[in-house]
Every structure is written in C-alpha cells, then in structure tokens.
Enzyme design. Structure first.
Site, PDB file in Angstrom:
ATOM      1  N   LYS A  72      -0.854  -6.676   7.254  1.00 23.86           N
ATOM      2  CA  LYS A  72      -0.134  -5.827   6.298  1.00 23.86           C
ATOM      3  C   LYS A  72       0.323  -6.541   5.014  1.00 23.86           C
ATOM      4  O   LYS A  72       0.388  -5.916   3.967  1.00 23.86           O
ATOM      5  CB  LYS A  72       1.085  -5.192   6.973  1.00 23.86           C
ATOM      6  CG  LYS A  72       0.732  -4.040   7.912  1.00 23.86           C
ATOM      7  CD  LYS A  72       1.996  -3.531   8.570  1.00 23.86           C
ATOM      8  CE  LYS A  72       1.909  -2.056   8.866  1.00 23.86           C
ATOM      9  NZ  LYS A  72       3.166  -1.501   9.338  1.00 23.86           N
ATOM     10  N   ASP A 108       5.110   3.918   5.661  1.00 23.65           N
ATOM     11  CA  ASP A 108       6.081   3.770   6.756  1.00 23.65           C
ATOM     12  C   ASP A 108       7.470   4.304   6.367  1.00 23.65           C
ATOM     13  O   ASP A 108       8.117   5.001   7.148  1.00 23.65           O
ATOM     14  CB  ASP A 108       6.204   2.307   7.187  1.00 23.65           C
ATOM     15  CG  ASP A 108       5.004   1.832   7.985  1.00 23.65           C
ATOM     16  OD1 ASP A 108       4.331   2.687   8.607  1.00 23.65           O
ATOM     17  OD2 ASP A 108       4.727   0.625   7.988  1.00 23.65           O
TER      18      ASP A 108
END
Ligand code: ATR
Length: 287
Positions: A72, A108
């Site tokens: 990520k 997210d």
C-alpha cells in the site's frame, strides 16, 4: 455466472498473500448482478515484483486494481498521480488505469465514513473520537474523520511513540486537534467519557485469535458509538463487551464493504450494488 469474452475488462487485487481476501467474491458478485462485462482476479505479487506488476496494468490494459498488504505504501512511487486523501493517508488501496495513466486513491477512509453513517447513523462533524491503535488502518480512519469535520482525535497505542508520531503528522497537516494518550487503563479511562466514538483499529481479536485489548468497558454510555475494524469474526470480543456495556456497536465488515463499493464505483462509474456485496461478505465471515 461471469462470461469472459474478448471485451471483458479486468480488475483485480495486488497483495502478498491474497488467498484469504474476500474482495474477489464481493466484486465478481457485483459485476455479475449488474451484468457488467468485468472480472476481478487476485494476483499474488511478491514485493520484488511490484514495479513490473504495476507496469503490467498498462501493458495488459487492466482497468484497475486494489492494493493490499504489503504494497500500500510502496506502490506510490510507481503511480502517475495520487489523490489528496491517499497522500494524507500515505497509502493507496485502489488504482485506476485511464488510457495508461495510473492514479492512486485510498477508499479506506471513505469506506469507514460510509459504514459509520449507514450502520450507526454517525456523522463526525464537531465530534471527539478516541482511536485505539496507530498503524496504517488508524491513519486511514483518522484522516477520514478529520476530512469529515471531526473536532478532536485522541490516539492511543501500545507503542506510544507511534501514536505521538501520527498525532504530530495530523496536527501538522490538517486542521484537527489531535493528541496522543498513553496506553494505560488509567489514561484511557480519563478520556473515554468525552469520546462520541471509539474506534478499535488494532489487529487484536482477528480470526482465529480470540482476544481483546484491555479497555474500561464499564465507563461506556448508551449514546457512545463503538466501532471495531476487525471484520472476521463479525462480533469480536471487544464488540461483545462494548455492547454489553450499552454502547451502540458496529464491526469492520461494513468498512470492507464500502471501501470496496467506492473502488467499484471508481473503476466502473456505476453505483455499487451494496446489498449483493454485503450478502457475499456475510457468507464468507465467521459469526
Ligand atoms: P494495520 O495496517 O492493520 O493498522 P499495522 O500498521 O501493523 O497494521 O498496525 C497494527 C496495530 O495493531 C498497531 O497499532 C499495533 O500496535 P503497536 O504499534 O504497538 O505494534 C497494534 N497491535 C498489534 N498487536 C497488538 C497487541 N497484542 N496489543 C495491542 N496492540 C496491538
């Protein structure tokens, strides 16, 4: 059933490992339900292959991918553009390939906010939030909350230094009031009463482990909301105890659902079929 043809567009997941991911089932159920000519494939990408895997998005014409652990943060230098939110979070979980130009997003924070609204009818404006944990997930949640207008963020973490580092970063880069609190029952008990929302972001309690962090559950009140990012099992020990103390609770399956829905919408431009995706996730998670 998805029919693959010469026109099928490809989305997927880059991670290491990827075999436990719920995302392929969730996205393929959504494509199939809407009759979209898309397929979602998990790709196990070893760390040393990340740059060639990202180049393959362009050479193979892949529409977009989700990015998961351990890529990520590492993926950022390989992309052409990063959204402001992903920049603040310092991580990308979704990439879109638009005619060879790769843009990184992080859904997210947005997924967490959508889940809070849908499941707890909670909006962060002017609220005080206590976040337990200071890792990557905590940072995404903190950024999402601050961008949505939260007034104060209190961060506590087993390793205090990490909470202090995140608090410093947030205070430097956003308008929010952010403070680190040391990870002791006494210090947490002092701040828990002023929190409108408590978010458990550590990995404690994740399947197959049955565990719970220490927390002064007896101080919780019915108007407080408690969210545990752990989604498997759906009802963690932390949530069971918070619920028994009268707080309103929600588990992380909603965040997984809505971060996926936001990614789906970025790739397809079509509103995600929430119910179908949620049903698929519920069937995969342990009770
Ligand atoms: P993620 O991206 O899921 O947030 P991470 O960045 O590795 O993963 O962060 C894990 C978080 O869980 C951290 O806040 C970690 O605390 P430390 O910074 O002290 O390591 C927390 N965590 C993991 N195991 C824990 C445990 N047994 N007790 C308390 N906190 C724990």
């Amino acid at each position: 059933m998805i029919q693959i043809s010469g026109t099928t567009r490809i989305c997927g997941l880059f991670g290491f490992p990827v075999k436990h991911s719920f995302s392929p089932a969730m996205h393929n159920a959504a494509f199939s339900f809407l009759g979209l000519d898309y397929v979602y494939i998990p790709f196990q990408v070893a760390p040393e292959n990340l740059s060639t895997a990202i180049s393959a998005l362009q050479s193979l014409g892949i529409t977009g991918v989700n990015i998961t652990v351990p890529h990520k943060q590492k993926v950022i230098p390989f992309l052409d553009e990063i959204s402001p939110e992903a920049k603040l979070i310092g991580a990308v979980n979704t990439v879109i390939n638009t005619k060879g130009r790769l843009c990184g997003y992080n859904t997210d924070g947005d997924g967490f906010l959508r889940s809070l609204k849908e499941e707890l009818d909670f909006t962060p404006e002017k609220k005080t939030v206590l976040i337990l944990g200071a890792g990557g997930a905590a940072r995404a949640v903190a950024v999402g909350l601050v961008l949505a207008g939260a007034k104060e963020i209190l961060l506590t973490n087993r390793t205090l230094q990490r909470a202090e580092k995140l608090a410093y970063f947030m205070a430097e880069n956003t308008q929010a009031q952010v403070r680190a609190v040391s990870w002791s029952m006494r210090n947490i008990a002092e701040v828990v009463e002023k929190a409108d929302l408590i978010v458990q972001t550590t990995s404690v309690g994740m399947y197959p482990q049955e565990a719970c962090i220490e927390f002064p559950f007896e101080l919780l009140r019915s108007e407080q909301a408690v969210y545990d990012l752990v989604y498997n099992p759906r009802l963690t020990m932390f949530l069971k105890r918070a619920k028994a103390s009268g707080a309103r609770t929600a588990g992380g399956l909603g965040m997984l659902l809505y971060q996926g829905a936001s990614a789906f919408e970025l790739w397809t431009g079509v509103k995600a079929p929430i119910e179908v995706m949620y049903k698929t996730l519920k069937a995969l998670a342990n009770v």
